[in-house]
Design an enzyme around this catalytic site. Structure first.
Site, PDB file in Angstrom:
ATOM      1  N   ASP A   1      39.796  50.829 -21.078  1.00  0.00           N
ATOM      2  CA  ASP A   1      40.051  51.640 -19.889  1.00  0.00           C
ATOM      3  C   ASP A   1      39.896  53.102 -20.245  1.00  0.00           C
TER       4      ASP A   1
ATOM      5  N   CYS B   1      44.885  52.126  -8.031  1.00  0.00           N
ATOM      6  CA  CYS B   1      46.039  51.790  -7.183  1.00  0.00           C
ATOM      7  C   CYS B   1      47.312  52.475  -7.668  1.00  0.00           C
TER       8      CYS B   1
ATOM      9  N   PRO C   1      50.965  56.184  -5.107  1.00  0.00           N
ATOM     10  CA  PRO C   1      51.322  57.538  -4.685  1.00  0.00           C
ATOM     11  C   PRO C   1      51.142  57.744  -3.179  1.00  0.00           C
ATOM     12  N   LYS C   2      50.145  57.084  -2.617  1.00  0.00           N
ATOM     13  CA  LYS C   2      49.914  57.195  -1.163  1.00  0.00           C
ATOM     14  C   LYS C   2      51.120  56.698  -0.374  1.00  0.00           C
TER      15      LYS C   2
ATOM     16  N   PHE D   1      47.521  63.823  -5.015  1.00  0.00           N
ATOM     17  CA  PHE D   1      48.873  63.366  -5.356  1.00  0.00           C
ATOM     18  C   PHE D   1      49.469  64.102  -6.560  1.00  0.00           C
TER      19      PHE D   1
ATOM     20  N   TYR E   1      40.148  54.906   6.274  1.00  0.00           N
ATOM     21  CA  TYR E   1      41.600  54.798   6.203  1.00  0.00           C
ATOM     22  C   TYR E   1      42.216  55.813   5.251  1.00  0.00           C
TER      23      TYR E   1
ATOM     24  N   LEU F   1      31.425  52.650 -10.090  1.00  0.00           N
ATOM     25  CA  LEU F   1      31.203  53.286 -11.398  1.00  0.00           C
ATOM     26  C   LEU F   1      30.251  52.504 -12.315  1.00  0.00           C
TER      27      LEU F   1
ATOM     28  N   PRO G   1      45.232  43.787  -3.861  1.00  0.00           N
ATOM     29  CA  PRO G   1      45.557  42.360  -4.003  1.00  0.00           C
ATOM     30  C   PRO G   1      44.313  41.473  -4.057  1.00  0.00           C
TER      31      PRO G   1
ATOM     32  N   HIS H   1      65.028  38.612  17.329  1.00  0.00           N
ATOM     33  CA  HIS H   1      65.377  39.712  18.210  1.00  0.00           C
ATOM     34  C   HIS H   1      66.418  40.615  17.563  1.00  0.00           C
ATOM     35  N   PRO H   2      66.386  41.901  17.692  1.00  0.00           N
ATOM     36  CA  PRO H   2      65.338  42.710  18.306  1.00  0.00           C
ATOM     37  C   PRO H   2      64.411  43.272  17.245  1.00  0.00           C
TER      38      PRO H   2
HETATM   39  P1  FAD Z   1      40.381  50.302 -10.314  1.00  0.00           P
HETATM   40  O1  FAD Z   1      41.811  50.089  -9.982  1.00  0.00           O
HETATM   41  O2  FAD Z   1      39.735  51.520  -9.785  1.00  0.00           O
HETATM   42  O3  FAD Z   1      40.294  50.294 -11.910  1.00  0.00           O
HETATM   43  C1  FAD Z   1      39.125  50.564 -12.602  1.00  0.00           C
HETATM   44  C2  FAD Z   1      39.481  51.205 -13.929  1.00  0.00           C
HETATM   45  O4  FAD Z   1      38.343  51.199 -14.786  1.00  0.00           O
HETATM   46  C3  FAD Z   1      39.882  52.660 -13.804  1.00  0.00           C
HETATM   47  O5  FAD Z   1      41.026  52.923 -14.583  1.00  0.00           O
HETATM   48  C4  FAD Z   1      38.676  53.418 -14.350  1.00  0.00           C
HETATM   49  O6  FAD Z   1      39.020  54.677 -14.862  1.00  0.00           O
HETATM   50  C5  FAD Z   1      38.212  52.456 -15.409  1.00  0.00           C
HETATM   51  N1  FAD Z   1      36.820  52.599 -15.809  1.00  0.00           N
HETATM   52  C6  FAD Z   1      35.759  52.864 -15.016  1.00  0.00           C
HETATM   53  N2  FAD Z   1      34.616  52.842 -15.724  1.00  0.00           N
HETATM   54  C7  FAD Z   1      34.959  52.556 -17.003  1.00  0.00           C
HETATM   55  C8  FAD Z   1      34.234  52.384 -18.194  1.00  0.00           C
HETATM   56  N3  FAD Z   1      32.903  52.495 -18.231  1.00  0.00           N
HETATM   57  N4  FAD Z   1      34.918  52.084 -19.334  1.00  0.00           N
HETATM   58  C9  FAD Z   1      36.273  51.958 -19.321  1.00  0.00           C
HETATM   59  N5  FAD Z   1      36.998  52.105 -18.204  1.00  0.00           N
HETATM   60  C10 FAD Z   1      36.355  52.397 -17.056  1.00  0.00           C
HETATM   61  N6  FAD Z   1      44.452  49.144  -1.782  1.00  0.00           N
HETATM   62  C11 FAD Z   1      45.424  48.421  -1.198  1.00  0.00           C
HETATM   63  O7  FAD Z   1      45.426  47.194  -1.323  1.00  0.00           O
HETATM   64  N7  FAD Z   1      46.425  49.005  -0.481  1.00  0.00           N
HETATM   65  C12 FAD Z   1      46.491  50.340  -0.315  1.00  0.00           C
HETATM   66  O8  FAD Z   1      47.410  50.848   0.332  1.00  0.00           O
HETATM   67  C13 FAD Z   1      45.494  51.138  -0.930  1.00  0.00           C
HETATM   68  N8  FAD Z   1      45.533  52.479  -0.828  1.00  0.00           N
HETATM   69  C14 FAD Z   1      44.603  53.232  -1.467  1.00  0.00           C
HETATM   70  C15 FAD Z   1      44.687  54.595  -1.355  1.00  0.00           C
HETATM   71  C16 FAD Z   1      43.770  55.405  -1.977  1.00  0.00           C
HETATM   72  C17 FAD Z   1      43.897  56.896  -1.869  1.00  0.00           C
HETATM   73  C18 FAD Z   1      42.723  54.812  -2.740  1.00  0.00           C
HETATM   74  C19 FAD Z   1      41.717  55.670  -3.438  1.00  0.00           C
HETATM   75  C20 FAD Z   1      42.622  53.441  -2.847  1.00  0.00           C
HETATM   76  C21 FAD Z   1      43.559  52.636  -2.211  1.00  0.00           C
HETATM   77  N9  FAD Z   1      43.501  51.244  -2.275  1.00  0.00           N
HETATM   78  C22 FAD Z   1      44.464  50.495  -1.656  1.00  0.00           C
HETATM   79  C23 FAD Z   1      42.386  50.558  -2.969  1.00  0.00           C
HETATM   80  C24 FAD Z   1      42.779  50.091  -4.362  1.00  0.00           C
HETATM   81  O9  FAD Z   1      43.278  51.173  -5.098  1.00  0.00           O
HETATM   82  C25 FAD Z   1      41.571  49.475  -5.046  1.00  0.00           C
HETATM   83  O10 FAD Z   1      41.042  48.461  -4.233  1.00  0.00           O
HETATM   84  C26 FAD Z   1      41.892  48.868  -6.405  1.00  0.00           C
HETATM   85  O11 FAD Z   1      42.470  49.803  -7.260  1.00  0.00           O
HETATM   86  C27 FAD Z   1      40.619  48.294  -7.032  1.00  0.00           C
HETATM   87  O12 FAD Z   1      40.894  47.769  -8.283  1.00  0.00           O
HETATM   88  P2  FAD Z   1      39.751  47.621  -9.372  1.00  0.00           P
HETATM   89  O13 FAD Z   1      40.364  46.820 -10.472  1.00  0.00           O
HETATM   90  O14 FAD Z   1      38.503  47.151  -8.762  1.00  0.00           O
HETATM   91  O15 FAD Z   1      39.455  49.092  -9.872  1.00  0.00           O
HETATM   92  P1  NA7 Z   2      35.231  54.726   4.141  1.00  0.00           P
HETATM   93  O1  NA7 Z   2      36.044  53.717   4.810  1.00  0.00           O
HETATM   94  O2  NA7 Z   2      33.878  54.382   3.671  1.00  0.00           O
HETATM   95  O3  NA7 Z   2      35.179  55.985   5.112  1.00  0.00           O
HETATM   96  C1  NA7 Z   2      34.454  57.101   4.828  1.00  0.00           C
HETATM   97  C2  NA7 Z   2      34.563  58.065   5.988  1.00  0.00           C
HETATM   98  O4  NA7 Z   2      33.875  59.265   5.670  1.00  0.00           O
HETATM   99  C3  NA7 Z   2      33.944  57.538   7.247  1.00  0.00           C
HETATM  100  O5  NA7 Z   2      34.685  58.027   8.343  1.00  0.00           O
HETATM  101  C4  NA7 Z   2      32.543  58.151   7.200  1.00  0.00           C
HETATM  102  O6  NA7 Z   2      31.984  58.329   8.447  1.00  0.00           O
HETATM  103  C5  NA7 Z   2      32.814  59.483   6.580  1.00  0.00           C
HETATM  104  N1  NA7 Z   2      31.691  60.031   5.854  1.00  0.00           N
HETATM  105  C6  NA7 Z   2      30.892  59.401   4.962  1.00  0.00           C
HETATM  106  N2  NA7 Z   2      29.991  60.240   4.451  1.00  0.00           N
HETATM  107  C7  NA7 Z   2      30.206  61.442   5.031  1.00  0.00           C
HETATM  108  C8  NA7 Z   2      29.608  62.705   4.915  1.00  0.00           C
HETATM  109  N3  NA7 Z   2      28.586  62.914   4.067  1.00  0.00           N
HETATM  110  N4  NA7 Z   2      30.082  63.724   5.659  1.00  0.00           N
HETATM  111  C9  NA7 Z   2      31.109  63.515   6.509  1.00  0.00           C
HETATM  112  N5  NA7 Z   2      31.731  62.337   6.675  1.00  0.00           N
HETATM  113  C10 NA7 Z   2      31.285  61.311   5.938  1.00  0.00           C
HETATM  114  O7  NA7 Z   2      35.960  55.337   2.879  1.00  0.00           O
HETATM  115  P2  NA7 Z   2      37.464  55.534   2.498  1.00  0.00           P
HETATM  116  O8  NA7 Z   2      37.409  56.513   1.364  1.00  0.00           O
HETATM  117  O9  NA7 Z   2      38.343  55.846   3.623  1.00  0.00           O
HETATM  118  O10 NA7 Z   2      37.862  54.106   1.961  1.00  0.00           O
HETATM  119  C11 NA7 Z   2      37.334  53.634   0.751  1.00  0.00           C
HETATM  120  C12 NA7 Z   2      37.024  52.191   0.850  1.00  0.00           C
HETATM  121  O11 NA7 Z   2      38.172  51.431   1.042  1.00  0.00           O
HETATM  122  C13 NA7 Z   2      36.066  51.843   1.993  1.00  0.00           C
HETATM  123  O12 NA7 Z   2      34.794  51.619   1.477  1.00  0.00           O
HETATM  124  C14 NA7 Z   2      36.656  50.605   2.645  1.00  0.00           C
HETATM  125  O13 NA7 Z   2      35.845  49.469   2.497  1.00  0.00           O
HETATM  126  C15 NA7 Z   2      37.961  50.369   1.952  1.00  0.00           C
HETATM  127  P3  NA7 Z   2      30.956  57.240   9.103  1.00  0.00           P
HETATM  128  O14 NA7 Z   2      31.823  56.203   9.746  1.00  0.00           O
HETATM  129  O15 NA7 Z   2      30.113  56.701   7.970  1.00  0.00           O
HETATM  130  O16 NA7 Z   2      30.181  58.030  10.068  1.00  0.00           O
END
Ligand code: FAD
Ligand code: NA7
Length: 487
Positions: A36, A53, A60-61, A180, A196, A288, A335, A463-464
C-alpha cells in the site's frame, strides 16, 4: 502451499477491497503480502494505511456530516425546551472538528496496522507495479525497489479524484483528498460537480456555516433516480446551498488577497466571475491503473476509463484478479469492494464457489436530508421493462419529530418501484429523510428475498418512524392522486 513463488497472494492496494481479501486469504492458510502506498495529493495531503474509505472517504465524510446534523439539532433543541444561551452565536470551530476527525482516522490506521500484524499479513509500504504476471515490484519511500513473486496477484488500487483540464485547477483547487484535513476553515466554497461526493461536501460545509455553491454541468446525481435527485437538491437549496446549473469552470486565478477568482461559463457561452476562498473539485475519480505497468503482465484495461473489466473479479490474465473501485461498471462502494474481496479469497483458497452479486446493492447519499435507495430507479425500471409494466407507489410524509421545530417536510418523500406482473415484485425502493441508510438497509435484504408489494403491505410498521411509511404507501403515480399526507 507455496511452491515456486514467495507468496500465494500479493495484493496491490491496502484499501477496503485489498485488505478484506488479504485477511480472508490468511485465515484460509494462504501466505499473503499487501503493498500500500499513498501518493500525496497535488496539495500535499497524505495519509496512512487503509485506503480511501477510512482516510479520505466514507469515514471522515460521515463524521463531518454528523457535525453538520448536530449543528441543526442545536437549533431544533430550543423548540423542544432546551435553554441555549445566545444560540444565534453558536458556531463550529473547524480546527477542533478537523482534529477530532483526523484523530479518529489515525486510530483506525493504527488498528488496521495491528490487525495485519496479528493476522500475519505482510505489509509493504511501497508503490507497486508489475514486472511480469507473477512478479510485483514495490518502490519504497526511499526509492529502493523490493521484488515479490506470487502465484496470484490482486489489483485493488482504487482511484483518486480527477481535476478538470483548466488553468489553475491543480494549483489552487482541492478535492475530497484534502478537505477532511484542511488546515484552515474552507470559508466560501465552490464545489464543482454534482455527483454524490459533491453534494455531500457542499451539504456538510453549508451545515457547518460556510457559504457553499454547487456547480452543476448537466444534472444532479446522474445515474440516480432523477425525481429523488432533484428533491435532494431542492432541500439543499432550501437550507442555503447555492446551485449554478448548466455551468463549467474555465479558469482559476489567485488574487492578491489570497482568494480565488473563478471564471465560469454558462450554457449560452457567457463568462461569469465569482470569488471564493476554496474551490473543491468533485468531478469523478480516475482509476490508478496507469502506473501499474499492466502491459508487463498483459492485463487489459478499458481504454476510456482505465478500469479493468473482470468477470468474477478475474482479469484477462488468469492468475491476476481485481476488486473494488478499479473494476469497470461496478458500484464504487466500500462494502462492495469488501464483499467481492472476501468471496474471491474464499474461491481462491477455501474451495468456495460463491460469486459476488453486484445487483441490488443499497446505498445512501449523506446529503443534509439523506437519500437512501436500493434497486432500480424509476427511469431505469421503465427503460428495462417498459412503462406499462411498471407501477410507482409514492408518498410524501411527515416525520413526527419534524413538527415541533417546524422543519421543512416538503422533501420527505419515498417511492417503491414495482413490476406490475410477477405478483408486483419490488424492483427498487427510494427514501429521502432522516437516517436514510438505516431505513433502507433492511429493505435491501427483503429485496434479495424477492420482496413483493403485497408482502410489503402486509408488513406491520414500527410506529412512530419514517421507515413505517413504506408499509403505508398505496398511491400509484398512474392514478394521478395526490401523494401528500392527508392528515
Ligand atoms: P481504495 O480504498 O481506494 O484503496 C486503494 C489503496 O491502494 C489506496 O490506499 C491507494 O493509495 C493504494 N494504491 C494505489 N495504487 C497503488 C500502487 N501502485 N501500489 C500500492 N498501493 C497503491 N463508499 C461507501 O460505501 N459509502 C460512503 O459513504 C462512501 N463515501 C465516500 C466519500 C468520499 C469522499 C469518497 C472519495 C469515497 C467514498 N466512498 C464511499 C467510496 C469508497 O471509499 C470506495 O468505494 C472504496 O474505498 C474502494 O475501495 P478499494 O479497495 O477499491 O480502493
Ligand atoms: P461522479 O458521480 O462521477 O460525479 C461527477 C460529477 O462531476 C458529475 O456531476 C459530473 O457531471 C461532474 N463533472 C464531471 N466532469 C466535469 C467537468 N470537467 N467539469 C464540471 N463538472 C464535471 O463522481 P463522484 O466523485 O461524485 O463519485 C465518485 C464515484 O462514486 C462515481 O463514479 C460513482 O459511480 C460512485 P455530469 O453528470 O457528467 O455532467
Amino acid at each position: 502451499s507455496t511452491t515456486k513463488y514467495q507468496y500465494d497472494l500479493v495484493v496491490i492496494g491496502g484499501g477496503s477491497g485489498g485488505l478484506a481479501a488479504a485477511k480472508e486469504a490468511v485465515e484460509l492458510g494462504a501466505k499473503v503480502a499487501v503493498l500500500d502506498y499513498v501518493t500525496p495529493s497535488p496539495r500535499g495531503s497524505k495519509w496512512g494505511l487503509g485506503g480511501t474509505c477510512v482516510n479520505v472517504g466514507c469515514i471522515p465524510k460521515k463524521l463531518m456530516h454528523q457535525a453538520a446534523l448536530l449543528g441543526e439539532a442545536i437549533h431544533e433543541a430550543v423548540s423542544y425546551g432546551w435553554q441555549i444561551p445566545n444560540q444565534e452565536s453558536v458556531s463550529n470551530d473547524w480546527e477542533s472538528l478537523r482534529t477530532a476527525v483526523q484523530n479518529h482516522v489515525k486510530s483506525v490506521n493504527w488498528v488496521t496496522r495491528v490487525e495485519l500484524r496479528d493476522k500475519k499479513v505482510e505489509y509493504i509500504n511501497a508503490n507497486g507495479y508489475f514486472k511480469d504476471p507473477h512478479t510485483v515490484v514495490g518502490i519504497m519511500k526511499n526509492g529502493d525497489e523490493k521484488e515479490v513473486t506470487a502465484e496470484n496477484v490482486l489489483i485493488a488500487v482504487g482511484g483518486r479524484p480527477r481535476y478538470p483540464d483548466i488553468p489553475g485547477a491543480m494549483e489552487y483547487g482541492i478535492t475530497s483528498d484534502d478537505i477532511f484535513s484542511l488546515e484552515k476553515a474552507p470559508g466560501k466554497t465552490l464545489v464543482v460537480g454534482a455527483g454524490y461526493i459533491g453534494l455531500e461536501c457542499a451539504g456538510f460545509l453549508n451545515g457547518l456555516g460556510y457559504d457553499a455553491t454547487v456547480m452543476v454541468r448537466s444534472v444532479v446525481l446522474r445515474g440516480f433516480d432523477q425525481q429523488m435527485a432533484n428533491l435532494v437538491a431542492s432541500e439543499m437549496e432550501h437550507r442555503g446551498v447555492h446551485f449554478v446549473h448548466q455551468a463549467k469552470p474555465k479558469k482559476i486565478q489567485k488574487q492578491e488577497d489570497g482568494r480565488l477568482m473563478v471564471d465560469w461559463v454558462d450554457s449560452e457561452g457567457q463568462v461569469h466571475q465569482d470569488v471564493y476562498d476554496t474551490v473543491l473539485f468533485a468531478i469523478g475519480r480516475q482509476a490508478l491503473t496507469p502506473q501499474l505497468k499492466l502491459e508487463n503482465a498483459g492485463v487489459q484495461v478499458v481504454p476510456e476509463t482505465f478500469k479493468i473489466a473482470a468477470e468474477h473479479e478475474q482479469t484477462n490474465v488468469p492468475n491476476i484478479y481485481a476488486v473494488g473501485d478499479v473494476l469497470h461498471k461496478r458500484p464504487e462502494l466500500t462494502p462492495v469492494a469488501i464483499h467481492a474481496g472476501k468471496l474471491l479469497a474464499r474461491r481462491l483458497f477455501g474451495n468456495s464457489t460463491a460469486k459476488m452479486d453486484y445487483e441490488n446493492v443499497a446505498t445512501t447519499v449523506f446529503s443534509p436530508l439523506e437519500y437512501g435507495c436500493v434497486g432500480l430507479g424509476e427511469e431505469q425500471a421503465i427503460a428495462i421493462y417498459g412503462e406499462q409494466y411498471i407501477e410507482i407507489y409514492h408518498a410524501f410524509y411527515k416525520p413526527t419529530e419534524f413538527f415541533i421545530p417546524q422543519k421543512n417536510i416538503k422533501h420527505c418523500y419515498l417511492k417503491v418501484v414495482v413490476l406490475r406482473n410477477e405478483n408486483e415484485r419490488v424492483l427498487g425502493m427510494h427514501f429521502i429523510g432522516p437516517h436514510a441508510g438505516e431505513v433502507i438497509q433492511g429493505f435491501a435484504a427483503a429485496i434479495k428475498c424477492n420482496l413483493t408489494f403485497p408482502i410489503l403491505k402486509s408488513t406491520v410498521g414500527i410506529h412512530p418512524t419514517s421507515a413505517e411509511e413504506f408499509t403505508r404507501v398505496m398511491i400509484t403515480k398512474r392514478s394521478g392522486k395526490d401523494p401528500n399526507p392527508q392528515s
